[in-house]
Design a protein around this motif. Sequence first.
Motif, PDB file in Angstrom:
ATOM      1  N   TYR A  83       0.838  -1.209   0.000  1.00  0.00           N
ATOM      2  CA  TYR A  83       0.000   0.000   0.000  1.00  0.00           C
ATOM      3  C   TYR A  83       0.873   1.260   0.000  1.00  0.00           C
ATOM      4  O   TYR A  83       0.687   2.186   0.799  1.00  0.00           O
ATOM      5  N   ARG A  84       1.818   1.288  -0.906  1.00  0.00           N
ATOM      6  CA  ARG A  84       2.736   2.425  -1.007  1.00  0.00           C
ATOM      7  C   ARG A  84       2.863   2.843  -2.470  1.00  0.00           C
ATOM      8  O   ARG A  84       2.539   2.078  -3.391  1.00  0.00           O
ATOM      9  N   ASP A  85       3.379   4.026  -2.675  1.00  0.00           N
ATOM     10  CA  ASP A  85       3.582   4.546  -4.024  1.00  0.00           C
ATOM     11  C   ASP A  85       5.074   4.615  -4.302  1.00  0.00           C
ATOM     12  O   ASP A  85       5.780   5.435  -3.703  1.00  0.00           O
ATOM     13  N   MET A 128       6.333   4.835  -7.593  1.00  0.00           N
ATOM     14  CA  MET A 128       6.443   5.092  -9.026  1.00  0.00           C
ATOM     15  C   MET A 128       7.834   5.598  -9.388  1.00  0.00           C
ATOM     16  O   MET A 128       8.366   6.498  -8.737  1.00  0.00           O
ATOM     17  N   GLY A 161      -1.083  -4.086  -3.113  1.00  0.00           N
ATOM     18  CA  GLY A 161      -1.598  -2.754  -3.418  1.00  0.00           C
ATOM     19  C   GLY A 161      -0.583  -1.649  -3.586  1.00  0.00           C
ATOM     20  O   GLY A 161      -0.893  -0.491  -3.286  1.00  0.00           O
ATOM     21  N   SER A 162       0.614  -1.936  -4.083  1.00  0.00           N
ATOM     22  CA  SER A 162       1.607  -0.882  -4.267  1.00  0.00           C
ATOM     23  C   SER A 162       1.801  -0.544  -5.737  1.00  0.00           C
ATOM     24  O   SER A 162       1.551  -1.360  -6.622  1.00  0.00           O
ATOM     25  N   ASN A 163       2.259   0.670  -5.966  1.00  0.00           N
ATOM     26  CA  ASN A 163       2.477   1.169  -7.321  1.00  0.00           C
ATOM     27  C   ASN A 163       3.966   1.178  -7.615  1.00  0.00           C
ATOM     28  O   ASN A 163       4.724   1.924  -6.991  1.00  0.00           O
ATOM     29  N   TYR A 194       4.994   1.409 -11.002  1.00  0.00           N
ATOM     30  CA  TYR A 194       5.020   1.792 -12.419  1.00  0.00           C
ATOM     31  C   TYR A 194       6.287   2.573 -12.764  1.00  0.00           C
ATOM     32  O   TYR A 194       6.707   3.465 -12.024  1.00  0.00           O
ATOM     33  N   LYS A 244      -2.516  -7.295  -6.438  1.00  0.00           N
ATOM     34  CA  LYS A 244      -3.180  -6.022  -6.768  1.00  0.00           C
ATOM     35  C   LYS A 244      -2.193  -4.860  -6.876  1.00  0.00           C
ATOM     36  O   LYS A 244      -2.494  -3.744  -6.447  1.00  0.00           O
ATOM     37  N   CYS A 245      -1.025  -5.137  -7.391  1.00  0.00           N
ATOM     38  CA  CYS A 245      -0.019  -4.088  -7.545  1.00  0.00           C
ATOM     39  C   CYS A 245      -0.025  -3.550  -8.982  1.00  0.00           C
ATOM     40  O   CYS A 245      -0.427  -4.247  -9.917  1.00  0.00           O
ATOM     41  N   ASN A 246       0.448  -2.328  -9.141  1.00  0.00           N
ATOM     42  CA  ASN A 246       0.681  -1.774 -10.464  1.00  0.00           C
ATOM     43  C   ASN A 246       2.137  -2.060 -10.811  1.00  0.00           C
ATOM     44  O   ASN A 246       3.045  -1.438 -10.256  1.00  0.00           O
ATOM     45  N   ASP A 292       3.170  -2.100 -14.083  1.00  0.00           N
ATOM     46  CA  ASP A 292       3.340  -1.710 -15.486  1.00  0.00           C
ATOM     47  C   ASP A 292       4.795  -1.342 -15.755  1.00  0.00           C
ATOM     48  O   ASP A 292       5.401  -0.579 -15.004  1.00  0.00           O
ATOM     49  N   GLY A 314      -3.974  -7.027 -10.266  1.00  0.00           N
ATOM     50  CA  GLY A 314      -3.174  -5.848 -10.560  1.00  0.00           C
ATOM     51  C   GLY A 314      -2.890  -5.716 -12.048  1.00  0.00           C
ATOM     52  O   GLY A 314      -3.672  -6.170 -12.891  1.00  0.00           O
ATOM     53  N   ALA A 315      -1.782  -5.082 -12.388  1.00  0.00           N
ATOM     54  CA  ALA A 315      -1.445  -4.855 -13.786  1.00  0.00           C
ATOM     55  C   ALA A 315       0.042  -5.055 -13.988  1.00  0.00           C
ATOM     56  O   ALA A 315       0.851  -4.709 -13.121  1.00  0.00           O
ATOM     57  N   THR A 334      -2.943   4.619   0.749  1.00  0.00           N
ATOM     58  CA  THR A 334      -2.551   4.633  -0.665  1.00  0.00           C
ATOM     59  C   THR A 334      -3.429   3.689  -1.465  1.00  0.00           C
ATOM     60  O   THR A 334      -3.510   2.495  -1.164  1.00  0.00           O
ATOM     61  N   THR A 393      -3.785   2.184  -5.075  1.00  0.00           N
ATOM     62  CA  THR A 393      -3.013   1.999  -6.307  1.00  0.00           C
ATOM     63  C   THR A 393      -3.938   1.604  -7.444  1.00  0.00           C
ATOM     64  O   THR A 393      -4.584   0.544  -7.400  1.00  0.00           O
ATOM     65  N   LEU A 394      -3.970   2.429  -8.476  1.00  0.00           N
ATOM     66  CA  LEU A 394      -4.809   2.107  -9.632  1.00  0.00           C
ATOM     67  C   LEU A 394      -4.069   1.154 -10.560  1.00  0.00           C
ATOM     68  O   LEU A 394      -2.871   1.327 -10.819  1.00  0.00           O
ATOM     69  N   THR A 395      -4.809   0.171 -11.073  1.00  0.00           N
ATOM     70  CA  THR A 395      -4.219  -0.743 -12.050  1.00  0.00           C
ATOM     71  C   THR A 395      -4.960  -0.666 -13.375  1.00  0.00           C
ATOM     72  O   THR A 395      -4.653  -1.397 -14.313  1.00  0.00           O
ATOM     73  N   LEU A 451      -4.133   8.967  -0.851  1.00  0.00           N
ATOM     74  CA  LEU A 451      -3.266   9.094  -2.015  1.00  0.00           C
ATOM     75  C   LEU A 451      -3.730   8.126  -3.101  1.00  0.00           C
ATOM     76  O   LEU A 451      -3.768   6.919  -2.879  1.00  0.00           O
ATOM     77  N   ALA A 495      -2.498   6.550  -6.187  1.00  0.00           N
ATOM     78  CA  ALA A 495      -1.277   6.302  -6.954  1.00  0.00           C
ATOM     79  C   ALA A 495      -1.716   5.770  -8.317  1.00  0.00           C
ATOM     80  O   ALA A 495      -1.945   4.582  -8.489  1.00  0.00           O
TER      81      ALA A 495
END
Lengths: 162, 377
Positions: free
Chosen positions: A26-28, A30, A49-51, A53, A79-81, A83, A96-97, B71, B73-75, B117, B119
């Motif tokens: 659950y952190r960003d 990027m 849930g972390s990004n 990207y 469920k992480c991003n 990309d 996620g993606a 946070t 996070t969008l996917t 947030l 993201a």
Amino acid sequence: MKKTLIIFFLMCGVCIAQSFNEKYSYRDFMNQSFKHIDVSEFNNTTIVGSNFYQEWKEGDRDVVKDIFPDGMTGVVFEKCNLDNVFVPDGNIVIGGANRKIKVQNDLEDWVLDETLKAKEPVSKGEYERLGVSADPKDIPKEKQAKSVLEKKREKISTSLNP
Amino acid sequence: MKKFLLALTLSLGLLFPAVCFGAAATMYVTVAGDGDKDGTSWANAFDLANWETDCEGSAEAGDIYYVAGGTYTLTDNFSCQNDGTAALPIKVIGVTSGTTAEPPTVSDWAYGANRPLIAAGANALSWDDYWIAYNFQVTTTHSNGFELGSYSTGYNNYVYNSSETAGRYAIRQYNFGGAFYFCEGKSTSGIGIGAQNGEPVAFSYAHDSTDCYKSGSLFLISSVADTCTDGVDLVSQDGNSLINNVIYGCTNGINATDSAFNSFINNIIDGNTNGAVWSTANELTNFWDYNIWNNTTDVSNVTKGVHDITGDPGLTAPADGDFTLSSSGSNAIAAAMQLNTNVGVTGAYKVNIGVDQDDNTAAGGGSGGPGWVSMSQ
């Protein structure tokens, strides 16, 4: 019966070993790299849930970036991003993606196929709403000075406010 | 008997249509969700996936989503296309993590780093018509990082678009109507805050972007443009109003091609390479007055107002983001265009040029803001 019990206990063992990674969930993150981080902070944990990207930038050789510590293994990304992120074998992605994304000559981001060719725009719905072709073959051959969507929006706005 | 029961059931359905056809709902969202994850309470809060499903597919006029800090996070694209109405906008309100009140009150609203947030990565975050979005932070590289539709309002939102592709927006109003209040926008290679058709942007801060503010017709009030290539880019759009702003540290404070029918009143234009630049001399329909100029070159193809002041306004520490007027004095104090007895009122009025309205009441105090804290990165 014996085999069933063995399989059951093995699965329990995996569950017990797979701890929730609070530090990296659950952190960003990027555009960040973790190459300098001790791999033990990642191994055999579940990150949720972390990004992560990584935007492709002009001059980058590769769309997909290798950002995790060398030797990372046993990580479950839920469920992480991810990309444009390379996920090494031995790690799992659930939900996620994990797309490949790159800006094209129309100055919009497109999802790439496995051969790294543009497949469809990230904002496909917006293309459709504005009546702009989302067919990769219609991407301009030359890099544009302004986004193709922006040009269309300006045209619509001018027609509403002559 | 069967026919009787059928008739009774149909009648009850008509008597209680609200039960059958839904009504505006208050819903709760946390990062991981809880309980049944149906959003009906904090104990059963939506997680991101369920919130997205509801927002995109089931949002109705009058709905309110309370979103707890954390946070998200969008996917994929998060795009809520259902509309509110003028009487019943749809609201999305960020509250501090751990809020328990149902519903939360204004004292639970989130500010600064406590705001939820989003993201977004490369994904879009957009709200359609008649929405109000309060108290969010967003990181993004999308073309339109945080976009509101017609008659929609953003309040206390911070958006950072870090894309290296030129021309991308941090915050954007698309179409017409609506407003931005207490918002902060930064877009490394693009536009901090963009308006389309005269929407007011007030008490906001756009900075460290190619364009701090970009017009499709802009009504900019009591806001700051800081360290951009263009502080305010009017392009060729007419009919803009800039009142009581500070435009600081830009290559061009105000940049236009041949923008006309604009009003520039009570602005501090300070520390820019060029204060105001028009490409042509065709700006005689613009009204400039009661501005303070202190730039390497103040004007190009622009005529200053008859009450304009040339000289250092004495901002306290603008390089550090402090645009208040120095306590040791400023030529901006009480120097603004302001209400006075010439228009038939009585009494003594005082308005300063720029964003800082010095305490001017006998009892002291001045207005308390919402307490937002910049999340500048």
